[in-house]
Design an enzyme around this catalytic site. Structure first.
Site, PDB file in Angstrom:
ATOM      1  N   CYS A  37       0.779  -1.203   0.223  1.00  0.00           N
ATOM      2  CA  CYS A  37      -0.148  -0.002   0.023  1.00  0.00           C
ATOM      3  C   CYS A  37       0.916   1.258  -0.073  1.00  0.00           C
ATOM      4  O   CYS A  37       2.122   1.155  -0.069  1.00  0.00           O
ATOM      5  CB  CYS A  37      -0.973   0.070   1.235  1.00  0.00           C
ATOM      6  SG  CYS A  37      -0.096   0.133   2.810  1.00  0.00           S
ATOM      7  N   HIS A  79      -4.942   5.954   7.873  1.00  0.00           N
ATOM      8  CA  HIS A  79      -3.555   6.380   8.189  1.00  0.00           C
ATOM      9  C   HIS A  79      -2.893   7.357   7.156  1.00  0.00           C
ATOM     10  O   HIS A  79      -3.692   7.583   6.067  1.00  0.00           O
ATOM     11  CB  HIS A  79      -2.730   5.263   8.305  1.00  0.00           C
ATOM     12  CG  HIS A  79      -2.835   4.149   6.932  1.00  0.00           C
ATOM     13  ND1 HIS A  79      -3.860   3.305   6.877  1.00  0.00           N
ATOM     14  CD2 HIS A  79      -1.917   4.044   6.191  1.00  0.00           C
ATOM     15  CE1 HIS A  79      -3.794   2.740   5.729  1.00  0.00           C
ATOM     16  NE2 HIS A  79      -2.331   3.108   5.431  1.00  0.00           N
TER      17      HIS A  79
END
Length: 686
Positions: free
Chosen positions: A430, A604
């Site tokens: 990611c 996040h």
């Protein structure tokens, strides 16, 4: 699943690829505005068909249908453009963007009407007056633009509003911006959009009058195979077709891309003259394509032999020519492109229209079949000598699409993978390499363990840190194109969410097909900490990472922006991040959603935001009223700030909790923060 070429891609060669990806994204965004509103278009088409057909069979009509006719114009002229503008705004900035986008769309609709009224009023008596322009293109412009401006405006005073005045500022800022954009739509945007619609309409009429409309197949058929058709279909054909259908009762433009005949003819040719897996899977693919309306199932067959594009273009041109000569069309878009949807949208034109549409797809299927048969027979001997190339063609198709597909996966079932004997290392990647990818890696490790597989190395990494030695890389679908150049020889799997993606089962099956002598013991070539991840053992997670004061329960709902702010506030209060972390979380969502499945989102920061992190911490907020997370419903929002990799074990435990439905039910039923903390406190264990 997609494999990348082993050859390095030159900078010059990558330019077309970037352009293709850009067009795909643009087309997908247009599709995201149009497709959710197709049911409203279908409803409008049904109303129109009922009113027209009843009027044809009775001299004066039937009073209920005469009254019902009053909804036809408001639906197509106001309702549908406003719905499209709202959906476009929602894609950019959720409900707040949808509302402002709808207000702005009204401005461009009424502004266009004002221009037409002025023009008609100046016409000499007896001359034909212009009809109103249905502002589909205006809505597709104003909706996203307005939402983007609203988002930017909110960011200007983010964190600067005094407590207690947030609602006042939010309401009035949206109202004032909506008014300003309504005025811009009325005075500034309506004239050029009217001109554009007129120019496009004139261009289409010129093609029809000069019998050149079939030439559009030269562009549309190849564009479909490379998933570039959405920009053409939803950006041009749907708005123009709807305008034409309202004026004439139907439009041939709805059949340019949706005609299932060419795809059917191709798959029938493979069913008779194909070889190997392509021949075996073609009959089933034909049913999915023709009845299910999933056209992408035939794309691998074309990519396996690009010369078949000639067959597709020939069939497409035949269908368009037939439809044009017979004067047939559909009342609304056929979505999905199933023969059932095509017939439903052709009924309003009567029996003659249905028969004409039938001739169109039958003849186009026949021509495609004939041309494809010649091509397949001419290379049949060579194809048998080379072996089955169907799996590679499926991989090319998914590479062109930029994400995995359940329809294409169904073609892969039972087809041996050329890469199955070389899967040794699996990376979840990611943007930051810490949140969603860590949880996905944990879920896959559990699935592999449950399948009795303990000798495959699985870990998570940031895309920028991919080392180039992976056999298989799993990314969220919007990140696949970024990961592929980092791991050019790996299989690339795209998933919609990391928590419970169905593609995991495909990965497990693929690993099971690997030869035992090809596998690498978990961690045998990895650092010690990574080996612990792969084998399932965990190092201790510091209790301070998740404490009760960082857990909250909210009875109502919240927007995604509000949830992000609350997560950031908790992390700031914990001394874990600086005030810049909120923007980092927003940037992460703009890149790819952190929705994980099972009602969980884990926002996040991006990889570039590590300087904003002072210590590792988690926040957990349960929203009993739910959060609309870019179209997905979320109840649990887990904010993450991580230094190094000490938070990865914690994420692994969270993944275990949320992949177990019974445990999720317990978390949802917890009556207090203390009870919720007790259920989550196990994540701090060794």
């Amino acid at each position: 699943m997609t494999t990348s070429s082993s050859d390095s891609t030159s900078a010059a060669a990558s330019q077309p690829g970037r352009f293709r990806v850009g067009v795909q994204k643009f087309g997908s965004f247009l599709s995201g505005m149009i497709m959710p509103n197709i049911p409203a278009l279908i409803a409008w088409g049904i109303v129109t068909a009922v009113v027209v057909n009843v009027s044809e069979f009775t001299e004066a009509g039937w009073e209920p249908t005469n009254a019902l006719a009053g909804v036809i114009f408001p639906m197509i002229h106001y309702l549908l453009p406003i719905l499209i503008a709202m959906q476009g705004g929602r894609l950019i900035y959720e409900t707040r963007g949808a509302v402002v986008g709808a207000v702005a769309a009204v401005g461009v609709i009424v502004g266009s009407d004002h221009i037409i009224d002025q023009f008609n009023a100046a016409l000499p008596a007896g001359e034909d007056q212009l009809g109103y322009v249905h502002m589909f293109i205006g809505a597709m412009l104003m909706g996203p633009l307005s939402a983007w401006l609203m988002k930017k405006l909110d960011a200007v005073w983010e964190g600067k509003i005094k407590p207690g005045f947030e609602m006042l500022v939010n309401m009035f800022s949206a109202g004032i911006l909506g008014f300003l954009l309504l005025a811009v739509g009325f005075f500034v945007m309506a004239p050029p959009i009217n001109w554009l619609m007129a120019a496009l309409g004139t261009g289409v009429e010129w093609l029809i009058d000069n019998s050149l409309l079939p030439l559009t197949s030269v562009l549309i058929e190849p564009a479909k195979v490379f998933f570039l058709n959405n920009a053409i279909n939803h950006g041009v054909l749907t708005p123009l077709g709807t305008q034409q259908a309202d004026a004439q009762g139907s439009s041939i433009l709805f059949l340019l891309e949706a005609n299932p005949g060419p795809g059917l003819g191709l798959l029938l040719a493979f069913s008779v003259f194909g070889v190997g897996a392509a021949k075996a899977t073609a009959p089933g693919a034909a049913l999915i394509h023709f009845v299910g309306g999933i056209h992408e199932v035939y794309f691998p067959y074309v990519l396996m032999k690009p010369a078949l594009l000639l067959a597709m273009v020939a069939g497409g041109m035949t269908g368009v020519t037939t439809n044009m000569l017979l004067g047939v069309g559909l009342q609304a878009p056929a979505a999905p492109g199933s023969i059932i949807a095509v017939y439903v949208q052709s009924l309003g034109g009567g029996v003659g229209n249905v028969v004409g549409v039938t001739f169109g797809w039958v003849l186009s299927a026949g021509v495609t079949f004939a041309v494809a048969a010649v091509i397949l027979l001419s290379s049949r001997k060579r194809d048998m000598e080379l072996g089955d190339q169907f799996s590679a063609a499926i991989a090319k198709t998914e590479a062109a699409k930029g994400k995995s597909s359940s329809a294409l996966a169904s073609l892969s079932a039972g087809v041996p993978s050329a890469a199955a004997d070389r899967i040794r290392t699996i990376y979840f990647a990611c943007d930051a390499g810490m949140g969603s990818s860590a949880m996905g890696a944990s879920v896959l490790r559990n699935k592999l363990s449950a399948a009795g597989i303990s000798d495959v190395y699985v870990t998570n990494k940031a895309i920028s840190s991919l080392p180039g030695d992976a056999d298989l890389v799993i990314t969220q679908q919007t990140l696949t194109e970024r990961a592929r150049p980092k791991e050019p020889q790996a299989i690339h799997v795209s998933v919609n969410n990391f928590m419970n993606a169905p593609e995991y089962d495909e990965v497990v099956e693929l690993v099971q097909q690997s030869g035992d002598d090809q596998a690498v013991a978990a961690g045998s070539e990895a650092p010690a900490s990574s080996a612990e991840h792969a084998s399932g053992t965990r190092t201790a997670v510091e209790p301070r990472v998740l404490t009760q004061d960082r857990i909250r329960i909210r009875a109502g709902s919240a927007t995604q922006e509000e949830a992000l702010r609350e997560a950031q506030e908790i992390l700031v209060s914990a001394g874990a991040v600086t005030g810049d972390y909120l923007q980092a979380m927003r940037d992460r969502e703009a890149t790819a959603s952190t929705y994980m499945g099972s009602g969980l989102a884990i926002p996040h920061g991006t990889n570039e935001a590590k300087s904003s992190i002072k210590s590792s911490a988690l926040s957990v907020v349960r929203y009993d009223g739910g959060v609309d997370w870019a179209g997905d419903q979320v109840r649990f929002v887990v904010g993450i700030a991580g230094v190094g990799d000490e938070h990865l074990q914690l994420l692994a435990r969270i993944a275990e909790l949320f992949s177990d439905e019974s445990k999720v039910a317990q978390l949802e039923a917890a009556a207090s923060e203390a009870e919720l903390h007790a259920l989550l406190s196990g994540v701090n264990d060794n």
